[in-house]
Design a protein around this motif. Structure first.
Motif, mmCIF file in Angstrom:
data_model
loop_
_atom_site.group_PDB
_atom_site.id
_atom_site.type_symbol
_atom_site.label_atom_id
_atom_site.label_comp_id
_atom_site.label_asym_id
_atom_site.label_seq_id
_atom_site.Cartn_x
_atom_site.Cartn_y
_atom_site.Cartn_z
ATOM 1 N N ALA A 187 0.817 -1.211 0.000
ATOM 2 C CA ALA A 187 0.000 0.000 0.000
ATOM 3 C C ALA A 187 0.852 1.262 0.000
ATOM 4 O O ALA A 187 0.579 2.204 -0.761
ATOM 5 N N VAL A 188 1.885 1.314 0.858
ATOM 6 C CA VAL A 188 2.664 2.557 0.952
ATOM 7 C C VAL A 188 3.472 2.809 -0.313
ATOM 8 O O VAL A 188 3.694 3.965 -0.695
ATOM 9 N N ILE A 189 3.917 1.747 -0.970
ATOM 10 C CA ILE A 189 4.663 1.917 -2.214
ATOM 11 C C ILE A 189 3.817 2.651 -3.249
ATOM 12 O O ILE A 189 4.325 3.417 -4.064
ATOM 13 N N HIS A 190 2.516 2.435 -3.192
ATOM 14 C CA HIS A 190 1.621 3.007 -4.196
ATOM 15 C C HIS A 190 0.842 4.215 -3.702
ATOM 16 O O HIS A 190 -0.032 4.717 -4.404
ATOM 17 N N SER A 191 1.124 4.686 -2.495
ATOM 18 C CA SER A 191 0.403 5.842 -1.957
ATOM 19 C C SER A 191 1.125 7.138 -2.303
ATOM 20 O O SER A 191 2.353 7.203 -2.277
ATOM 21 N N LYS A 192 0.360 8.172 -2.602
ATOM 22 C CA LYS A 192 0.953 9.462 -2.955
ATOM 23 C C LYS A 192 1.572 10.132 -1.735
ATOM 24 O O LYS A 192 2.633 10.747 -1.825
ATOM 25 N N ILE A 193 0.906 10.040 -0.591
ATOM 26 C CA ILE A 193 1.372 10.673 0.643
ATOM 27 C C ILE A 193 1.353 9.630 1.759
ATOM 28 O O ILE A 193 0.349 8.940 1.960
ATOM 29 N N ILE A 194 2.463 9.521 2.492
ATOM 30 C CA ILE A 194 2.543 8.608 3.626
ATOM 31 C C ILE A 194 2.598 9.423 4.915
ATOM 32 O O ILE A 194 3.492 10.254 5.105
ATOM 33 N N VAL A 195 1.626 9.184 5.786
ATOM 34 C CA VAL A 195 1.549 9.866 7.074
ATOM 35 C C VAL A 195 1.762 8.826 8.162
ATOM 36 O O VAL A 195 1.069 7.802 8.194
ATOM 37 N N ALA A 196 2.707 9.061 9.069
ATOM 38 C CA ALA A 196 3.051 8.065 10.082
ATOM 39 C C ALA A 196 2.833 8.601 11.488
ATOM 40 O O ALA A 196 3.220 9.730 11.804
ATOM 41 N N GLN A 197 2.227 7.762 12.306
ATOM 42 C CA GLN A 197 2.215 7.983 13.751
ATOM 43 C C GLN A 197 3.438 7.276 14.309
ATOM 44 O O GLN A 197 3.592 6.066 14.155
ATOM 45 N N VAL A 198 4.334 8.011 14.928
ATOM 46 C CA VAL A 198 5.593 7.470 15.433
ATOM 47 C C VAL A 198 5.450 7.285 16.940
ATOM 48 O O VAL A 198 5.245 8.246 17.681
ATOM 49 N N ASN A 199 5.610 6.048 17.388
ATOM 50 C CA ASN A 199 5.225 5.687 18.752
ATOM 51 C C ASN A 199 6.323 4.843 19.400
ATOM 52 O O ASN A 199 6.681 3.783 18.893
ATOM 53 N N LYS A 200 6.835 5.287 20.529
ATOM 54 C CA LYS A 200 7.900 4.550 21.213
ATOM 55 C C LYS A 200 7.420 3.196 21.724
ATOM 56 O O LYS A 200 8.231 2.321 22.041
ATOM 57 N N HIS A 201 6.115 2.991 21.823
ATOM 58 C CA HIS A 201 5.580 1.718 22.303
ATOM 59 C C HIS A 201 5.487 0.669 21.193
ATOM 60 O O HIS A 201 5.206 -0.494 21.491
ATOM 61 N N MET A 202 5.682 1.078 19.947
ATOM 62 C CA MET A 202 5.642 0.113 18.852
ATOM 63 C C MET A 202 6.917 -0.720 18.871
ATOM 64 O O MET A 202 8.024 -0.180 18.782
ATOM 65 N N PRO A 203 6.802 -2.055 19.001
ATOM 66 C CA PRO A 203 8.017 -2.883 19.007
ATOM 67 C C PRO A 203 8.737 -2.819 17.675
ATOM 68 O O PRO A 203 8.106 -2.737 16.615
ATOM 69 N N ARG A 204 10.043 -2.835 17.743
ATOM 70 C CA ARG A 204 10.855 -2.867 16.521
ATOM 71 C C ARG A 204 11.004 -4.318 16.084
ATOM 72 O O ARG A 204 11.569 -5.141 16.803
#
Length: 480
Positions: A187-204
């Motif tokens: 999806a992101v490869i084909h999206s014109k604009i990528i908006v991200a919520q950046v969250n320290k709780h998201m596991p890497r």
């Protein structure tokens, strides 16, 4: 000189190809070639950092009739969805289509009062949008989980905006998609604009989860704990189902596919004496953590990704998210690979355990609707049922597991499926159906033999009526 001209020409071509995200993938007949895909840094590009979700959506240029892709499961970007809803209502946008798999949270955008602004289109229906789908305010796309990325690769869905949820960038600038890779990369490869919520709780996490910050157009720092789903204590019936499966259908060295819920958890709780189990599953939850810590899950017998748990998305508790963080024992991979039946078939002793809403006496499986009312979706059930059935080592076990009755006491094994019920898994794909009353082995059996086997695992209170109905349908009494 000729070589220099050729290099200059190639540079111009490369710049043209990376000018828009819509051109990041070149499709061929048999495979996809990634051009400047999210793992490759874009030189001299930084995201635009904003302070509020509303500002993020405004900078993305939300307008009427746009298409928005939303990452799902535990990685649902709840704050961005809140901002999207507020901006959409405030600017009176119309007919914005939101494409997503199962989402967590309240889904305010799907409320009746927002129907003129937003239309949810589910690739797998979650409980928060189910009323909207069945009331006609939302819609869904019936599709195998492994084919969802094709919708983006083949241009059937062309997102104007993608809302995603990532971990903070590391020292090299890489964020992680964390708990949900599934269809996100396509999806992101084909999206014109990528908006991200950046969250320290998201596991890497690793595998296909990494995305360089230079691919994020707009980024919002917002730290919230991920949605958490604790396991319910399995009922007595579910414990018996888990015991039947663990003792009779799961071998040492088997590769497992398990979803989330009481029945998968009941199976996992019965596997503490098994050895060298592996996991290759579109999703997994807390139950795998204990088996890893006990040394039961080693992935040492797997043919592909030996020594690694393979998944595509997950939902669980903080126990699971902590286990996943920076853990190279886990690879989170795109769903068109994980769920490809040809990949599934290569795993040793592939044991796929899925559930359903109802099954008829010939073995037809309904998993996505209750009559005509849509409930969920195809998901990965048939991907893994088919993949395990065609296992290369001949030891695959496709399993459908369900309680014999509903909470109201109605039989889940029916003479015929309810009017309008959809068949997700055909009678030709089914091998084993397991209830608390035993295991029905269906492969190679006639219609009469199938009916007999399934009636034997139905609830005793319903067997007599099922036999009468089977006689009416088959014109003969079912026989073993």
């Amino acid at each position: 000189m000729a070589a220099l001209k050729q290099i200059t020409s190639l540079t111009k071509v490369f710049k043209a190809m990376t000018a828009t995200r819509a051109s990041r993938v070149l499709a061929s007949k048999n495979f996809y070639t990634y051009v400047n895909e999210p793992g490759m840094p874009i030189p001299d590009k930084e995201p635009c950092w904003v302070k509020t979700a509303e500002e993020a959506v405004q900078k993305a240029g939300l307008m009427s009739d746009q298409k928005v892709y939303v990452q799902g499961a535990a990685a649902t970007p709840l704050e961005l969805l809140r901002g999207l809803t507020q901006v959409g209502k405030g600017s009176d946008v119309r007919n914005v289509k939101l494409y997503h798999m199962h989402l967590e949270g309240e889904a305010i955008f799907a409320k009746p009062e927002n129907a003129k602004h937003f239309k949810s289109i589910s690739l797998f229906i979650g409980g928060n949008v189910r009323p909207a789908v069945n009331d006609g305010r939302a819609d869904c796309i019936p599709i195998f989980l492994h084919e969802i990325p094709k919708l983006f690769y083949e241009g059937i869905i062309k997102p104007d905006i993608a809302l995603i949820h990532v971990s903070p960038p590391d020292e090299m600038g890489y964020c992680s998609l964390g708990t949900s890779v599934d269809s996100v990369r396509s999806a992101v490869i084909h999206s014109k604009i990528i908006v991200a919520q950046v969250n320290k709780h998201m596991p890497r996490t690793f595998g296909d989860a990494l995305i360089h910050k230079s691919h994020l157009d707009i980024a919002l720092l917002h730290d919230d704990p991920l949605p958490s789903h604790g396991a319910k204590e399995p009922s007595k019936e579910e414990q018996l189902i888990g015991k039947h499966i663990a003792e009779n259908l799961v071998d040492d060295g088997a590769t497992l596919q398990l979803g989330i819920g009481s029945i998968p958890d009941a199976v996992l709780s019965q596997l503490k004496s098994h050895k060298d189990l592996g996991v290759h599953s579109e999703m997994f939850s807390d139950g795998v953590v204990d088996l890893v810590n006990l040394g039961c899950i080693t992935n040492s017998k797997k043919k592909l990704h030996q020594g690694r748990i393979v998944g595509s998305f997950c939902v669980g508790t903080q126990k699971l998210y902590s286990f996943m963080h920076d853990n190279p024992f886990i690879e989170m991979l795109r769903v068109d690979y994980v769920n490809d039946p040809r990949v599934v078939a290569q795993q040793p002793k592939m044991t796929a355990i899925n559930s359903c809403i109802e099954v008829d006496i010939t073995g037809q499986i309904c998993s996505d609707s209750i009559g005509t009312r849509m409930y969920s979706g195809f998901g990965g059930q048939l991907d893994f049922i088919f993949g395990s059935a065609m296992s290369e080592d001949g030891c695959g076990k496709p399993i459908i597991a369900l309680r014999s009755t509903t909470n109201k006491g109605a039989s889940k094994i029916q003479p015929v499926l309810n009017l309008g019920a959809g068949v997700v898994t055909s009678r030709a794909h089914v091998r084993y159906v397991v209830t608390e009353h035993g295991i029905a082995s269906l492969f190679g059996k006639t219609m009469q033999q199938r009916a007999h086997a399934l009636i034997q695992v139905a609830h005793p209170n319903h067997r007599e009526s099922l036999e009468k109905s089977a006689f009416e349908r088959l014109k003969v009494m079912p026989e073993p």
